[in-house]
Write an enzyme that holds these catalytic residues in place. Structure first.
Site, PDB file in Angstrom:
ATOM      1  N   SER A 127       0.843  -1.195   0.000  1.00  0.00           N
ATOM      2  CA  SER A 127       0.000   0.000   0.000  1.00  0.00           C
ATOM      3  C   SER A 127       0.874   1.238   0.000  1.00  0.00           C
ATOM      4  O   SER A 127       1.979   1.238   0.557  1.00  0.00           O
ATOM      5  CB  SER A 127      -0.862  -0.025   1.261  1.00  0.00           C
ATOM      6  N   TYR A 156      -1.014  -0.787  10.833  1.00  0.00           N
ATOM      7  CA  TYR A 156      -1.342  -1.419   9.540  1.00  0.00           C
ATOM      8  C   TYR A 156      -0.220  -1.168   8.533  1.00  0.00           C
ATOM      9  O   TYR A 156       0.276  -2.092   7.884  1.00  0.00           O
ATOM     10  CB  TYR A 156      -2.683  -0.869   9.008  1.00  0.00           C
ATOM     11  N   LYS A 212       2.641  -3.760   6.514  1.00  0.00           N
ATOM     12  CA  LYS A 212       2.927  -3.818   5.068  1.00  0.00           C
ATOM     13  C   LYS A 212       4.427  -3.615   4.822  1.00  0.00           C
ATOM     14  O   LYS A 212       5.042  -4.300   4.006  1.00  0.00           O
ATOM     15  CB  LYS A 212       2.115  -2.757   4.320  1.00  0.00           C
TER      16      LYS A 212
HETATM   17  P1  NAD Z   1     -10.742  -7.300   1.623  1.00  0.00           P
HETATM   18  O1  NAD Z   1     -10.884  -7.285   3.102  1.00  0.00           O
HETATM   19  O2  NAD Z   1     -11.955  -7.095   0.799  1.00  0.00           O
HETATM   20  O3  NAD Z   1     -10.034  -8.654   1.165  1.00  0.00           O
HETATM   21  C1  NAD Z   1      -9.160  -9.370   1.985  1.00  0.00           C
HETATM   22  C2  NAD Z   1      -9.574 -10.832   1.932  1.00  0.00           C
HETATM   23  O4  NAD Z   1      -8.685 -11.600   2.745  1.00  0.00           O
HETATM   24  C3  NAD Z   1     -10.976 -11.066   2.467  1.00  0.00           C
HETATM   25  O5  NAD Z   1     -11.670 -11.922   1.584  1.00  0.00           O
HETATM   26  C4  NAD Z   1     -10.758 -11.727   3.822  1.00  0.00           C
HETATM   27  O6  NAD Z   1     -11.808 -12.605   4.159  1.00  0.00           O
HETATM   28  C5  NAD Z   1      -9.436 -12.437   3.597  1.00  0.00           C
HETATM   29  N1  NAD Z   1      -8.627 -12.641   4.796  1.00  0.00           N
HETATM   30  C6  NAD Z   1      -8.334 -11.720   5.747  1.00  0.00           C
HETATM   31  N2  NAD Z   1      -7.548 -12.262   6.683  1.00  0.00           N
HETATM   32  C7  NAD Z   1      -7.327 -13.544   6.319  1.00  0.00           C
HETATM   33  C8  NAD Z   1      -6.600 -14.616   6.886  1.00  0.00           C
HETATM   34  N3  NAD Z   1      -5.926 -14.469   8.046  1.00  0.00           N
HETATM   35  N4  NAD Z   1      -6.582 -15.812   6.244  1.00  0.00           N
HETATM   36  C9  NAD Z   1      -7.270 -15.974   5.076  1.00  0.00           C
HETATM   37  N5  NAD Z   1      -7.984 -15.002   4.501  1.00  0.00           N
HETATM   38  C10 NAD Z   1      -8.011 -13.797   5.115  1.00  0.00           C
HETATM   39  O7  NAD Z   1      -9.634  -6.198   1.272  1.00  0.00           O
HETATM   40  P2  NAD Z   1      -9.206  -5.606  -0.136  1.00  0.00           P
HETATM   41  O8  NAD Z   1      -9.639  -4.182  -0.161  1.00  0.00           O
HETATM   42  O9  NAD Z   1      -9.602  -6.500  -1.238  1.00  0.00           O
HETATM   43  O10 NAD Z   1      -7.627  -5.605   0.054  1.00  0.00           O
HETATM   44  C11 NAD Z   1      -6.828  -6.684  -0.376  1.00  0.00           C
HETATM   45  C12 NAD Z   1      -5.392  -6.435   0.006  1.00  0.00           C
HETATM   46  O11 NAD Z   1      -4.962  -5.206  -0.558  1.00  0.00           O
HETATM   47  C13 NAD Z   1      -5.150  -6.314   1.513  1.00  0.00           C
HETATM   48  O12 NAD Z   1      -3.927  -6.929   1.820  1.00  0.00           O
HETATM   49  C14 NAD Z   1      -5.047  -4.823   1.735  1.00  0.00           C
HETATM   50  O13 NAD Z   1      -4.237  -4.502   2.850  1.00  0.00           O
HETATM   51  C15 NAD Z   1      -4.398  -4.368   0.441  1.00  0.00           C
HETATM   52  N6  NAD Z   1      -4.703  -2.968   0.118  1.00  0.00           N
HETATM   53  C16 NAD Z   1      -6.009  -2.563   0.021  1.00  0.00           C
HETATM   54  C17 NAD Z   1      -6.311  -1.252  -0.251  1.00  0.00           C
HETATM   55  C18 NAD Z   1      -7.742  -0.786  -0.351  1.00  0.00           C
HETATM   56  O14 NAD Z   1      -7.998   0.397  -0.298  1.00  0.00           O
HETATM   57  N7  NAD Z   1      -8.719  -1.654  -0.508  1.00  0.00           N
HETATM   58  C19 NAD Z   1      -5.278  -0.315  -0.442  1.00  0.00           C
HETATM   59  C20 NAD Z   1      -3.943  -0.755  -0.344  1.00  0.00           C
HETATM   60  C21 NAD Z   1      -3.673  -2.095  -0.060  1.00  0.00           C
HETATM   61  C1  UD1 Z   2      -6.926   5.170   3.522  1.00  0.00           C
HETATM   62  C2  UD1 Z   2      -5.936   4.656   4.528  1.00  0.00           C
HETATM   63  C3  UD1 Z   2      -4.718   4.110   3.801  1.00  0.00           C
HETATM   64  C4  UD1 Z   2      -5.129   3.068   2.778  1.00  0.00           C
HETATM   65  C5  UD1 Z   2      -6.142   3.692   1.825  1.00  0.00           C
HETATM   66  C6  UD1 Z   2      -6.618   2.691   0.833  1.00  0.00           C
HETATM   67  C7  UD1 Z   2      -6.351   6.045   6.495  1.00  0.00           C
HETATM   68  C8  UD1 Z   2      -5.827   7.140   7.372  1.00  0.00           C
HETATM   69  N1  UD1 Z   2      -5.588   5.731   5.430  1.00  0.00           N
HETATM   70  O1  UD1 Z   2      -6.329   6.240   2.821  1.00  0.00           O
HETATM   71  O2  UD1 Z   2      -3.831   3.529   4.720  1.00  0.00           O
HETATM   72  O3  UD1 Z   2      -4.008   2.614   2.054  1.00  0.00           O
HETATM   73  O4  UD1 Z   2      -7.250   4.159   2.601  1.00  0.00           O
HETATM   74  O5  UD1 Z   2      -7.787   3.058   0.208  1.00  0.00           O
HETATM   75  O6  UD1 Z   2      -7.385   5.454   6.759  1.00  0.00           O
HETATM   76  N2  UD1 Z   2     -12.761  11.395   3.566  1.00  0.00           N
HETATM   77  C9  UD1 Z   2     -13.816  12.199   3.952  1.00  0.00           C
HETATM   78  N3  UD1 Z   2     -14.923  11.606   4.495  1.00  0.00           N
HETATM   79  C10 UD1 Z   2     -15.027  10.257   4.689  1.00  0.00           C
HETATM   80  C11 UD1 Z   2     -13.948   9.442   4.293  1.00  0.00           C
HETATM   81  C12 UD1 Z   2     -12.824  10.047   3.750  1.00  0.00           C
HETATM   82  O7  UD1 Z   2     -13.762  13.419   3.805  1.00  0.00           O
HETATM   83  O8  UD1 Z   2     -16.053   9.802   5.203  1.00  0.00           O
HETATM   84  C13 UD1 Z   2     -11.583  12.016   2.926  1.00  0.00           C
HETATM   85  C14 UD1 Z   2     -10.285  11.794   3.673  1.00  0.00           C
HETATM   86  O9  UD1 Z   2     -10.052  12.798   4.619  1.00  0.00           O
HETATM   87  C15 UD1 Z   2      -9.274  11.827   2.497  1.00  0.00           C
HETATM   88  C16 UD1 Z   2     -10.063  11.235   1.321  1.00  0.00           C
HETATM   89  O10 UD1 Z   2     -11.441  11.401   1.661  1.00  0.00           O
HETATM   90  O11 UD1 Z   2      -8.927  13.133   2.189  1.00  0.00           O
HETATM   91  C17 UD1 Z   2      -9.779   9.768   1.072  1.00  0.00           C
HETATM   92  O12 UD1 Z   2      -9.983   9.044   2.281  1.00  0.00           O
HETATM   93  P1  UD1 Z   2      -9.967   7.440   2.333  1.00  0.00           P
HETATM   94  O13 UD1 Z   2     -10.842   6.905   1.260  1.00  0.00           O
HETATM   95  O14 UD1 Z   2     -10.243   7.018   3.726  1.00  0.00           O
HETATM   96  O15 UD1 Z   2      -8.474   7.075   1.890  1.00  0.00           O
HETATM   97  P2  UD1 Z   2      -7.078   7.553   2.530  1.00  0.00           P
HETATM   98  O16 UD1 Z   2      -7.266   8.272   3.806  1.00  0.00           O
HETATM   99  O17 UD1 Z   2      -6.323   8.237   1.457  1.00  0.00           O
END
Ligand code: NAD
Ligand code: UD1
Length: 335
Positions: A124, A148, A152
């Site tokens: 991330s 978190y 990572k």
């Molecule tokens: P998500 O929660 O929808 O998907 C994660 C999946 O992993 C789920 O299906 C959950 O059931 C499974 N899981 C969690 N813990 C587990 C375990 N211990 N054993 C087996 N399965 C497990 O999340 P996502 O948004 O699809 O994110 C996927 C990956 O990408 C994560 O590692 C997250 O940290 C990373 N990531 C997500 C975002 C985002 O904004 N969504 C941003 C940056 C990085």
């Molecule tokens: C968040 C996580 C980041 C993660 C990323 C993935 C935090 C502090 N950071 O980032 O670790 O990798 O998600 O998607 O949680 N906002 C509002 N109202 C809301 C929600 C968000 O105004 O209800 C604003 C926030 O202040 C920010 C923007 O929207 O400016 C995006 O927020 P968000 O979607 O939570 O993502 P990040 O904070 O960038």
């Protein structure tokens, strides 16, 4: 290739599995459904008109995960499984270290045991912490500001050390910026449990009437309109990035960290406007205090992804809003 996908039933995992099936990869999903449901994969199979093997289990359960390795003999692992809520990670840091770090250690141990030498890992942009300069490139210092983010960062370092110790291995660490959007079919999308932490799912729930208004966390930032600016990336582009990373890993060696973003940014108010245009609905909002830990701007330098993987984001903010709305209106209560 035979691709073992941990966490493949989740938001990004399900979109990636769909892409991999369409590209004719063979997929086994390993997931404990702690933050997802098997329904997402049932729909993925329908959309792809192809089968996916599914095994339920925790990545820390070496016996269960080992059985999947023995049965499927994966050539590569795409590792999504883990916990991802920043706020929760400050309350339950040990859960995050256990599931994310210990889980990844178990996975790498089994990969070594079963001779699987390739991995694509979901990292991330949070690993960078507060940006010292923008756009952020991969050589920016890594100083995550919460548990978190530290999981990572630690997993990245562990994978780097593992890769250096396994001749012929290849690891791709994808540092996602802000994934949003849904598949164009409206059949799969992001389905957060409880109150959404992130902006786009929150806006979508306001639009559909599940929540009265959006709280905008601060309008006094040093940005175009005072609200936070982020690099939003469509989940379909992100899924294509995983396909590109797998293709790269199949013919390369070593360990590379790669930003996955668009190189462009949008403010909270611009995202609200895009969603209003896509949905035809007004999004009521209130400006409230800044959220602790938030930064003003975050933008990726996405050049390395294009140079190394031949990948570039294609979809726009309008696409992100339209597909999120299509998913939300067709599935107002999620799966
Ligand atoms: P998500 O929660 O929808 O998907 C994660 C999946 O992993 C789920 O299906 C959950 O059931 C499974 N899981 C969690 N813990 C587990 C375990 N211990 N054993 C087996 N399965 C497990 O999340 P996502 O948004 O699809 O994110 C996927 C990956 O990408 C994560 O590692 C997250 O940290 C990373 N990531 C997500 C975002 C985002 O904004 N969504 C941003 C940056 C990085
Ligand atoms: C968040 C996580 C980041 C993660 C990323 C993935 C935090 C502090 N950071 O980032 O670790 O990798 O998600 O998607 O949680 N906002 C509002 N109202 C809301 C929600 C968000 O105004 O209800 C604003 C926030 O202040 C920010 C923007 O929207 O400016 C995006 O927020 P968000 O979607 O939570 O993502 P990040 O904070 O960038």
């Amino acid at each position: 290739m035979r691709v073992l996908v941990t966490g493949g039933a989740g938001y990004i995992g399900s979109h990636t599995v769909l892409q991999l099936l369409r590209e004719r990869h063979e997929v086994l999903v390993y997931d404990n459904f702690s933050n997802s449901a098997p329904e997402s994969l049932r729909r993925v199979k329908q959309l792809a008109n192809a089968d996916v093997a599914l095994r339920e289990g925790d990545i820390r359960d070496g016996a269960a995960l080992g059985a999947s390795f023995a049965e499927f003999q994966p050539e590569i692992v795409v590792h999504f499984a883990g916990l991802k809520a920043v706020g929760e990670s400050t309350e339950k840091p040990l859960d995050y270290y256990s599931q994310n770090v210990s889980g990844s250690l178990e996975l790498l141990r089994l990969m070594t045991q079963h001779g699987c030498k390739r991995i694509v890992f979901s990292s991330s942009a949070t690993v960078y912490g507060d940006a010292h300069y923008l756009p952020i490139d991969e050589s920016h210092v890594l100083q995550p500001t919460n548990p978190y983010g530290r999981t990572k960062h630690f997993i990245e370092e562990i994978i780097r050390d593992w890769s250096a110790s396994v001749p012929g291995s290849c690891a791709v660490l994808l540092r996602y910026f802000n994934p949003v959007g849904a598949d164009a079919s409206g059949r799969i999308g992001e389905d957060p449990m409880g109150i959404p932490n992130n902006l786009f799912p929150y806006i979508a729930q306001v639009a559909v009437g599940r929540r009265p208004h959006l709280n905008i966390f601060g309008a006094d930032y040093d940005t175009r309109d005072g609200t936070g600016e982020r690099d939003y990336i469509h989940v379909e582009d992100l899924a294509r990035a995983h396909f590109a990373a797998i293709t790269y890993a199949a013919k390369s060696h070593g360990c590379e960290a790669i930003n996955i973003g668009t190189g462009k940014s949008a403010t909270v108010l611009e995202m609200v406007k895009a969603f209003e245009a896509a949905s035809g609905r007004k999004i009521p909002y209130q400006i409230v205090d800044r959220r602790a830990g938030d930064v003003a701007r975050m933008v990726a330098d996405a050049g390395k992804a294009e140079a190394l993987l031949g990948w570039k984001a294609r979809l726009t903010i309008a696409d992100m809003a339209a597909t999120t709305w299509n998913w939300q209106i067709n599935n107002p209560d999620g799966y």
